[in-house]
Each structure stands twice: as structure tokens, then as C-alpha cells.
Write a protein that holds these residues in place. Structure first.
Motif, PDB file in Angstrom:
ATOM      1  N   ALA A   1       0.815 -11.251  -6.339  1.00  0.00           N
ATOM      2  CA  ALA A   1       0.922 -11.780  -4.974  1.00  0.00           C
ATOM      3  C   ALA A   1       0.022 -13.002  -4.806  1.00  0.00           C
ATOM      4  O   ALA A   1       0.405 -13.983  -4.143  1.00  0.00           O
TER       5      ALA A   1
ATOM      6  N   LEU B   1      -1.270  -8.362   4.239  1.00  0.00           N
ATOM      7  CA  LEU B   1      -0.543  -7.104   4.132  1.00  0.00           C
ATOM      8  C   LEU B   1      -1.335  -6.132   3.269  1.00  0.00           C
ATOM      9  O   LEU B   1      -2.115  -6.532   2.406  1.00  0.00           O
TER      10      LEU B   1
ATOM     11  N   ALA C   1       0.032  -3.728  -2.487  1.00  0.00           N
ATOM     12  CA  ALA C   1       1.181  -2.988  -2.994  1.00  0.00           C
ATOM     13  C   ALA C   1       0.706  -1.952  -4.008  1.00  0.00           C
ATOM     14  O   ALA C   1      -0.221  -2.216  -4.775  1.00  0.00           O
TER      15      ALA C   1
ATOM     16  N   THR D   1       1.800 -16.523  -3.895  1.00  0.00           N
ATOM     17  CA  THR D   1       1.406 -17.100  -2.610  1.00  0.00           C
ATOM     18  C   THR D   1       0.832 -18.496  -2.788  1.00  0.00           C
ATOM     19  O   THR D   1       1.016 -19.376  -1.947  1.00  0.00           O
TER      20      THR D   1
ATOM     21  N   ARG E   1       2.035 -12.090   8.076  1.00  0.00           N
ATOM     22  CA  ARG E   1       2.364 -12.438   6.693  1.00  0.00           C
ATOM     23  C   ARG E   1       1.099 -12.667   5.883  1.00  0.00           C
ATOM     24  O   ARG E   1       0.043 -12.910   6.431  1.00  0.00           O
ATOM     25  N   PRO E   2       1.191 -12.595   4.541  1.00  0.00           N
ATOM     26  CA  PRO E   2      -0.007 -12.753   3.719  1.00  0.00           C
ATOM     27  C   PRO E   2      -0.659 -14.099   3.963  1.00  0.00           C
ATOM     28  O   PRO E   2       0.018 -15.107   4.116  1.00  0.00           O
TER      29      PRO E   2
ATOM     30  N   ASP F   1       7.030  -7.791  -1.036  1.00  0.00           N
ATOM     31  CA  ASP F   1       5.816  -8.547  -0.771  1.00  0.00           C
ATOM     32  C   ASP F   1       5.777  -9.832  -1.580  1.00  0.00           C
ATOM     33  O   ASP F   1       5.264 -10.867  -1.117  1.00  0.00           O
TER      34      ASP F   1
ATOM     35  N   LYS G   1       8.534  -6.981  10.532  1.00  0.00           N
ATOM     36  CA  LYS G   1       7.111  -6.757  10.301  1.00  0.00           C
ATOM     37  C   LYS G   1       6.279  -7.680  11.182  1.00  0.00           C
ATOM     38  O   LYS G   1       5.237  -7.295  11.707  1.00  0.00           O
TER      39      LYS G   1
ATOM     40  N   GLU H   1       8.226 -12.359   0.087  1.00  0.00           N
ATOM     41  CA  GLU H   1       7.583 -12.943   1.263  1.00  0.00           C
ATOM     42  C   GLU H   1       6.534 -13.966   0.849  1.00  0.00           C
ATOM     43  O   GLU H   1       6.387 -15.015   1.490  1.00  0.00           O
TER      44      GLU H   1
ATOM     45  N   ARG I   1      12.792  -9.209   7.380  1.00  0.00           N
ATOM     46  CA  ARG I   1      11.358  -9.459   7.197  1.00  0.00           C
ATOM     47  C   ARG I   1      10.662  -9.778   8.517  1.00  0.00           C
ATOM     48  O   ARG I   1       9.459  -9.589   8.654  1.00  0.00           O
TER      49      ARG I   1
END
Length: 840
Positions: A803, A728, A731, A807, A704-705, A820, A697, A823, A694
Motif C-alpha cells: 500500500a 485505512l 490489511a 500510494t 482514503r489512505p 485497498d 467508505k 484505492e 468505494r
């Protein structure tokens, strides 16, 4: 007349004389009051004695009269005759008594007599006078022990440290901010108006104690059923800050009032106000208005805007609770109250207040330091102390990559949460270094709040096979090659007989294969051939600093080492020279334009022989390609590394190298208890894989988000964060099954009901309770669009809903969730968001 400042010699002398005069005055007053109380007590005692004596005499006389009246008349033979009637009793001869004057003892005894005939009045008088006497004595004692003005000297706090990440983002602060002292000329008018409006509206008219304000506060507190408003004036608060402790007693309040009167007689109102603003605590380690302005808004007090001044003025009532870095919402609500108070006092108009409320306030520093980053900050602070001793607030540009740090914390926590209990693993640590030694990420344990012990830098544990790097380096220096063949067979060196982990022997093996498979007997033979002094010399050359005993078992890692030492040693294999020096500080800035410290490009150490370097890199890559470190393989990335497992599975290690960084991982237990057969190729190698995969990226520029709008609902908004990194790309939604569109009802944070159809979010393990209710409030009357089959991906205003939820810490990601979402969970863990919050 205004007193001279304490910084001048004359002013300091006058302050000492004032203090001595105050002490002598207090002593004289105490003596006088003591003598008066003694006289009053003696007089009261004598009066009470006379009153009791007279009462006793009267009682005796009355008893005698009653006896005479009741005495029977006897006959000569002794039998009773009759009882004499009162009118038959002979009159007693009494001398006429003159009418006493009101001050005579007789008059006083008459008063006592009347009180004796009315005992309730007597009790009421005693109940009234006794508390007054006790209070008078208490006030006298408080006055007699009055401290001198300015007697409290604040302890010298740790200098303020503002820490920036490698990209310049400020992410942490430590220490005490002092700022610059305000004067009457530099005092911002808006700040003065704001503090007076909210703290002491009658500041310019009272004489230190505001009886009207005190009565108002008592009334509101009584009506509200608790302490809602304080009655202390700004002068009293300044007296407390500079001359008294913070104990909450009646004695302190009395002394505070006396000192406030004294302040008003020796200082002007502007001097008192400036002194108060220079002394008050504004939260988050900021003492004084200028320090608070720099701490929260990034500039001095003279640059404060109206909304900023209102926010600062609102903090002094409860600085720890309202500090905007911890409770931005509460600080903003309090600032709105200050603005309204300024309207009521005429300092600003209603239009100005409304405009100020609409202005956006952005904090110069983030909310609170990310908990996991504190391990890094502890190590950084030690380096800063070593690099500069300059006083004053300083700003440090560090080597920390915030995105890699967040990723490292999440990856390690996720893996330990998933497998730790089953495999009896309690702790872990991770260090990521750039090839030049810059510390990119550091995780010293699972939870800094539970334990501040840094297992990356402080824990000394047996390295196991990780130490074989130095054995093979010494062998390659002595003329061996990766293709050189030794025999895996029973081996005895002195009384020591090394064993392989599987208790089997493979026969003849090239050194490359022996290293990849971590064969103990061949490593022991090599160590015996080249000699332990040569192995120790290689370890020292690459930076291992702990004690290394000259014993044969050292070849298999019987010595205790630290994770950061072993990681830097492996970094030396990549670098142009050894040893590689780990560092955390790039630059230090103070109050002057010239940097206090600037790291120079490192001078390469002694270069490793190119052929030896190639051979050891080839052996390290074999470990990952075909040996014990297969779990560390990352698609598309060249990886080399080495596993290590200590005796009885007490420690498990993996240190791996990529072209961009060197990552060391350790897992084990703080009490040195054995794990459930965990080797370096197990959890440590998997943590390395997850992190490096990871991290690619991040290293390629994809951030990162960022925290989403959903987090404001699932986690209380406590601060304004720095500008978020670009998220990001969304998706893709699978193109299978039908589309579901509508306003959802929340079953749990992973399951929705849309128009009677149950929709399960792909890759999400839902949570109920408070998190589900918060999500329902966030989604209220908002349409989502979902697509998929059994499990769906849904969009809300173009954002992926799963997400957003993960998050924000509203749900967990499943083991097979899309990358995603994994992460996003790692980020939520690192930020202690939602369900990952720790109880404080």
C-alpha cells in the motif's frame, strides 16, 4: 529630506514636476554631448585630412629623390654610360625650418608619422579608444531615454481566490494576492534584517550602486562558470520593479543605475526598503511581503516568525522556482542560507539561527492544486464572479468533497487506461451531485494539463436512450403505468422508422421491461402517443437547457445535451421538487467579518406527483436489476439508473441514483469518432459501479489512505501538505505459508529478495529503473516481515508495504488486487504521484 508619498496631491504634483525636470535635464545633456561629439568628430576629420595631405607630399618628395639617384647618365648616342653616385648628386637648396612647437600641425604630423612607423601602437590606440567612444554614446542614449520614476503601473491582476473543500480544508488558490501595504511603522524588523542580509548587506552604506558588491558578484560568477550571484542593490531592484521592464540588456542595467541614484537622492533608506517589500514578487501569485505571508502562512507580515521571515526573504531571488507551494525543500534550504547570512551580519546569533532551523514550518495552503480539480475550479470561478464583484482577496467554501474527487479521477482514469485503447475511447467525464444539487465531484476529462475543455459542463453530445427518462415521465403523467403493455414491433412515424440496437423485436412487453431493456420502438410509440411537446416540457421541467427539436427522433435522444444537465434531471427524480439546481459555492468571505455570500437553503421547486415519482424510480431500478445497466449494481446499495448510447457508438452514458448521490458518466471521443461498440452499459456503468462502491467508505466517514512516508522517496517532496486524513486500517496478512523476515534487496518495486528468497508483493505490478532505486534507498537497512505463499503481503514498521508503494506511485495495482491497493492506485493517479506524473 524625505519626499512626500505618491498618494498625497502635493506628492503627486511633485512627482510629475520631477519627471518633467528629469526629462528636460536629459534633453539638455543629450544636446550638449551631441554638440561636443560633433566638434570632436569635425576636429578629428580635419586633422586626419591634413595628416594624409602632408604624408602624400612627403611621399612625392621621397619618390623624386629616389628617381634622381637612380637615373642613368646617357651618352650622346643614347647608350648608357654609368649611374651617378649619390655623393655626386648636387645638393638641393633648402630653406632652414624653425623647430615647431608641440601644438603645431607639424608636431602633430610628426606624432602621426611616429604612429605610422609603429602601426601596432596605432591599432592598439584605436582598439582602446573606439569601445570607449561607443560605450560613451550608449550611456548617453540610455540616459537620454531614461523613463520617469514610478512609470511602470502593474496590471490589475485577478483577485486572489482561496478555495476550501466542504469540510473546510483549503485545497486550491487562484489569482493574485495583494495583501496590505507595509509602512515604516509596520515593517517587521526580522523581515527587514533578513532581506538586507541576503540581498544587499551594504544597503545602508552605499549610495544606490554598490561597486564592491558588483565586483564581488562578477568574480564569483566568473569563478563559478555562470550567473550565481547578482550585483544589483535593493535600490536598483526597486527601480527596476517600479520604472523599467524586465528585459535583460545593458541599456536597462545602465538606466537602472541612473534611477537608483535618483531614488537615493529623493527617498530615505527605510522608504526604499518598504517600497521594495511592497512591490517584490514572492511566487504563487503573491505580490508584496504581506500578501506572501498570508498566502503561505495564513497571517499578515507583522506576525512573521524568524524562520518564516527568512523563507520569504529567500524567495525574491527566484520566486517561481522556490515558491514553497511548489518546491518546499528548495525554499527551506534557501531560508537556511538567509539565517546564516543574518548571523554573518550580526542581525541574530548563531543560537537563534539554529533554533529557527529546527522550527517546523507549516503552509497555510496546500502544495499545488490537484490537477483534476481544475475542471471544478474553472466552473466555481465563474459562479463566484456571478455571485459577488467585491474587490480584494476572498475565501470560498465550496461543495467539493476532496476524497470523492480524488476517487472519481482515479476510477475514470484507471478504467480508460485499461480499456480505452482497445475500445477506441479517448475521453470521459463524471459528475457526482448530492440530492440537493451540491456538486460533490467533477471530472471534465482525462487530463486537465492536456485539455482544459470541460466535458462535464461544456460538451454537448447526443444523449441516446438516456433521454427516454422524459418520454416515460410524460407517459406516466398521461396515465400509463409500469405494467402497461406495448408491443415491440416494426414502427413507422411519418418517414422515420426506429430500429432496436439488436435489430430484433420482442413482442408484447410491460413498460417497466421496455425501459429496462431500452427498447427503441416502444419509446418511439410512447413519444408519438404523448406528443413531443409534452416530452420537451418534462425535459425543461427537470432542467435540460439545450435546444430540443420537436421531431419524433427526439424520443431516442437525437438532441445534444450536457452531462451536468442530464445528471441534474435525474436528480430531480429523487428530490422533493424540480428542477434541482447544481451549485458549487456554499459561502464567500472577504476582508470583513460579514460573509459576502451565504447560500440559503434551496427553495423546493414544484413537487413531482408522488405516484409518478414512485413509478419512474421503479423503472430506473429495473434497468440496474435486470436490464442494460447490470454492470452498475453495487452490493448492499439501492441503485437505479439509465444507460444511453448514441448512433454509431459515438457516445455512451450512464446516470445512476443512490440514496446519497446522483452520478453521471460519459465516455466518447472529442472528434466524435465512433468507439468500438461501447454502450452505456459497458464502460460508463462500470465506472459508476467502481466509484459508488468505494464512495460508500468515504460517505460513512472512512477517509482514503493518506500519502505515506514512502512517497517522500519515490516522488520528490515539493511541499508541506495539509494535515492528512486518518489512514485505512491495515490489511490483514494471509496466514498461509511461512514467514520471511529480513532486510530486503529490491529487484523491482513489486519484487524483493530477502535472504536469498524471492518475494513477490501481492497485487503489485512492479516497476524498475529510477522508482526501484528510490525504493531501495527508502528500505535501506530496514527490516520487513512478509507472509503468504506465491505472493505475499509485507509489513514495514507496522505499515503494509504494498500500500505504501502503490500510494506513492511506485507501482501499479493488478486487476485482481485487494480493494485497498486499488484505492491506493486511484489516489496516486489523482495526485500525479510517481509513475503517474505528467511531463510539464
Amino acid at each position: 529630506m524625505t519626499a512626500q508619498g505618491p498618494d498625497s496631491p502635493d506628492g503627486a504634483g511633485r512627482d510629475r514636476n520631477d519627471a518633467q525636470d528629469a526629462a528636460r535635464e536629459a534633453a539638455r545633456t543629450a544636446g550638449l554631448l551631441a554638440r561636443q561629439l560633433g566638434r570632436l568628430a569635425g576636429s578629428a576629420g580635419r586633422s586626419l585630412w591634413r595628416q594624409s595631405r602632408d604624408a602624400a607630399r612627403k611621399a612625392g618628395t621621397a619618390a623624386g629623390s629616389a628617381a634622381d639617384a637612380a637615373a642613368p647618365i646617357f651618352r650622346r648616342d643614347g647608350s648608357p654610360a654609368r649611374t651617378r653616385a649619390p655623393e655626386e648628386m648636387p645638393a638641393r637648396r633648402q630653406a632652414p625650418t624653425p623647430a615647431p612647437d608641440s601644438g603645431s600641425p607639424a608636431a602633430r604630423s610628426g606624432l602621426i608619422g611616429r604612429l605610422r612607423r609603429r602601426p601596432l601602437i596605432a591599432v592598439a590606440l584605436v582598439a582602446l579608444l573606439l569601445p570607449i567612444a561607443v560605450l560613451a554614446a550608449y550611456v548617453l542614449a540610455a540616459f537620454a531615454t531614461l523613463p520617469p520614476l514610478g512609470g511602470v503601473v502593474p496590471e490589475a491582476g485577478q483577485r486572489a481566490l482561496v478555495v476550501e473543500a466542504d469540510d473546510g480544508r483549503t485545497f486550491a488558490t487562484r489569482g493574485v494576492f495583494q495583501g496590505e501595504k507595509l509602512t515604516e511603522k509596520t515593517l517587521p524588523p526580522r523581515l527587514a534584517e533578513a532581506i538586507v542580509a541576503i540581498e544587499d548587506r551594504r544597503f545602508y552604506s552605499h549610495w544606490g550602486i554598490d561597486l564592491r558588491g558588483l565586483m564581488r558578484a562578477l568574480w564569483r560568477n566568473a569563478a563559478g562558470g555562470g550567473v550565481r550571484e547578482g550585483g544589483s542593490t535593493i535600490t536598483q531592484q526597486y527601480a527596476r520593479l517600479t520604472s523599467l521592464n524586465q528585459e535583460k540588456t545593458l541599456r536597462r542595467k545602465i538606466q537602472e543605475a541612473f534611477l537608483a541614484l535618483r531614488l537615493e537622492s529623493t527617498m530615505s533608506k527605510p522608504e526604499i526598503l518598504v517600497g521594495y517589500l511592497n512591490t517584490a514578487y514572492f511566487g504563487a501569485g503573491a505580490y508584496g511581503a504581506d500578501a506572501a505571508a498570508r498566502r503561505y502562512f495564513g497571517h499578515g507580515a507583522q506576525g512573521l516568525t524568524l524562520p518564516e521571515a527568512a523563507m520569504l526573504a529567500g524567495l525574491v531571488r527566484a520566486p517561481s522556482q522556490l515558491a514553497p507551494t511548489r518546491n518546499f525543500g528548495g525554499a527551506k534550504e534557501r531560508a537556511d542560507l538567509v539565517l546564516q547570512a543574518m548571523v554573518e551580519t550580526g542581525a541574530i546569533s548563531q543560537a537563534e539561527a539554529d533554533k529557527a532551523r529546527k522550527e517546523k514550518l507549516t503552509l497555510h495552503t496546500p502544495s499545488e492544486t490537484p490537477p483534476g480539480a481544475n475542471y471544478y475550479l474553472d466552473a466555481l470561478q465563474a459562479d463566484v464572479r456571478r455571485l459577488t464583484q467585491e474587490p480584494g482577496d476572498i475565501t470560498v467554501r465550496s461543495t467539493l468533497n476532496l476524497d470523492l474527487q480524488s476517487l472519481a479521477e482515479g476510477v475514470l482514469a484507471r478504467r480508460l487506461d485499461a480499456e480505452g485503447a482497445k475500445k477506441k475511447v479517448g475521453q470521459g467525464a463524471l459528475v457526482a451531485l448530492a440530492p440537493d444539487g451540491a456538486v460533490l465531484a467533477m471530472v471534465g476529462g482525462r487530463d486537465y494539463e492536456d485539455s482544459q475543455f470541460n466535458r462535464a459542463t461544456q460538451a454537448k453530445r447526443q444523449a441516446g436512450s438516456l433521454f427516454k427518462l422524459f418520454v416515460y415521465l410524460a407517459a406516466y403523467q398521461k396515465g400509463y403505468f409500469p405494467d402497461s403493455v406495448l408491443v415491440d414491433r416494426p414502427t413507422q412515424i411519418g418517414e422515420w422508422e426506429p430500429q432496436n440496437s439488436n435489430n430484433r423485436f420482442r413482442g408484447a412487453l410491460p413498460l417497466r421491461s421496455a425501459f429496462a431493456l431500452s427498447v427503441n420502438t416502444i419509446a418511439a410509440q410512447l413519444g408519438d402517443e404523448v406528443g413531443m411537446p409534452a416530452v420537451i416540457a418534462e425535459a425543461r421541467r427537470l432542467g435540460v437547457q439545450t435546444e430540443l427539436p420537436n421531431v419524433p427522433s427526439l424520443a431516442l435522444g437525437s438532441a445534444d445535451v450536457t452531462l451536468i444537465d442530464m445528471t441534474r434531471a435525474y436528480a430531480g427524480v429523487l428530490g422533493p421538487g424540480v428542477p434541482v439546481e447544481p451549485y458549487l459555492v456554499r459561502a464567500i468571505k472577504g476582508g470583513v467579518p460579514q460573509p459576502l455570500y451565504q447560500r440559503s437553503p434551496p427553495k423546493p421547486g414544484a413537487a413531482m406527483d408522488a405516484q409518478v415519482q414512485t413509478m419512474i424510480l421503479d423503472s430506473l431500478q429495473a434497468v440496474v436489476d435486470s436490464g442494460t445497466g447490470k454492470a452498475a449494481r453495487v452490493s448492499g446499495v439501492a441503485v437505479g439508473g439509465k444507460t444511453g448510447t448514441s448512433q454509431d457508438f459515438r457516445d455512451a452514458w450512464f446516470v445512476g441514483l443512490t440514496p446519497d448521490m446522483i452520478v453521471g458518466v460519459w465516455v466518447g471521443n472529442d472528434d466524435n469518432a465512433p468507439m468500438n461498440k461501447v454502450t452505456g452499459g459497458d464502460i460508463p456503468a462500470r465506472v459508476f459501479h467502481d466509484f459508488v462502491e468505494r464512495a460508500q467508505k468515504v460517505l460513512k466517514g472512512r477517509k482514503r489512505p493518506a500519502p505515506s512516508a514512502a512517497r517522500a522517496e519515490t516522488v520528490p517532496a515539493t511541499a508541506v501538505a495539509p494535515a492528512p486524513a486518518p489512514p485505512l486500517p491495515p490489511a490483514p496478512i494471509p496466514n498461509a505459508g511461512g514467514e520471511v523476515r529480513g532486510v530486503p534487496e529490491v529487484v523491482n518495486t513489486g519484487t524483493l529478495s530477502i535472504r536469498g528468497r524471492t518475494v513477490r508483493l501481492l497485487g503489485v505490478v512492479g516497476e524498475g529503473g529510477a522508482l526501484a532505486r528510490q525504493l531501495a534507498r527508502y528500505l535501506r537497512r530496514r527490516e520487513v516481515v512478509c507472509s503468504g505463499e506465491a505472493e505475499m503481503r509485507c509489513r514495514l514498521d507496522g505499515d503494509d508495504l504494498a500500500a505504501l508503494i502503490v500510494t506513492a506511485g511506485g507501482a501499479r495495482a493488478t486487476e485482481d488486487a485487494p480493494p485497498d491497493l486499488i484505492e491506493a492506485e486511484d489516489q496516486a493517479r489523482a495526485e500525479r504521484a510517481g509513475l503517474w506524473q505528467r511531463e510539464r
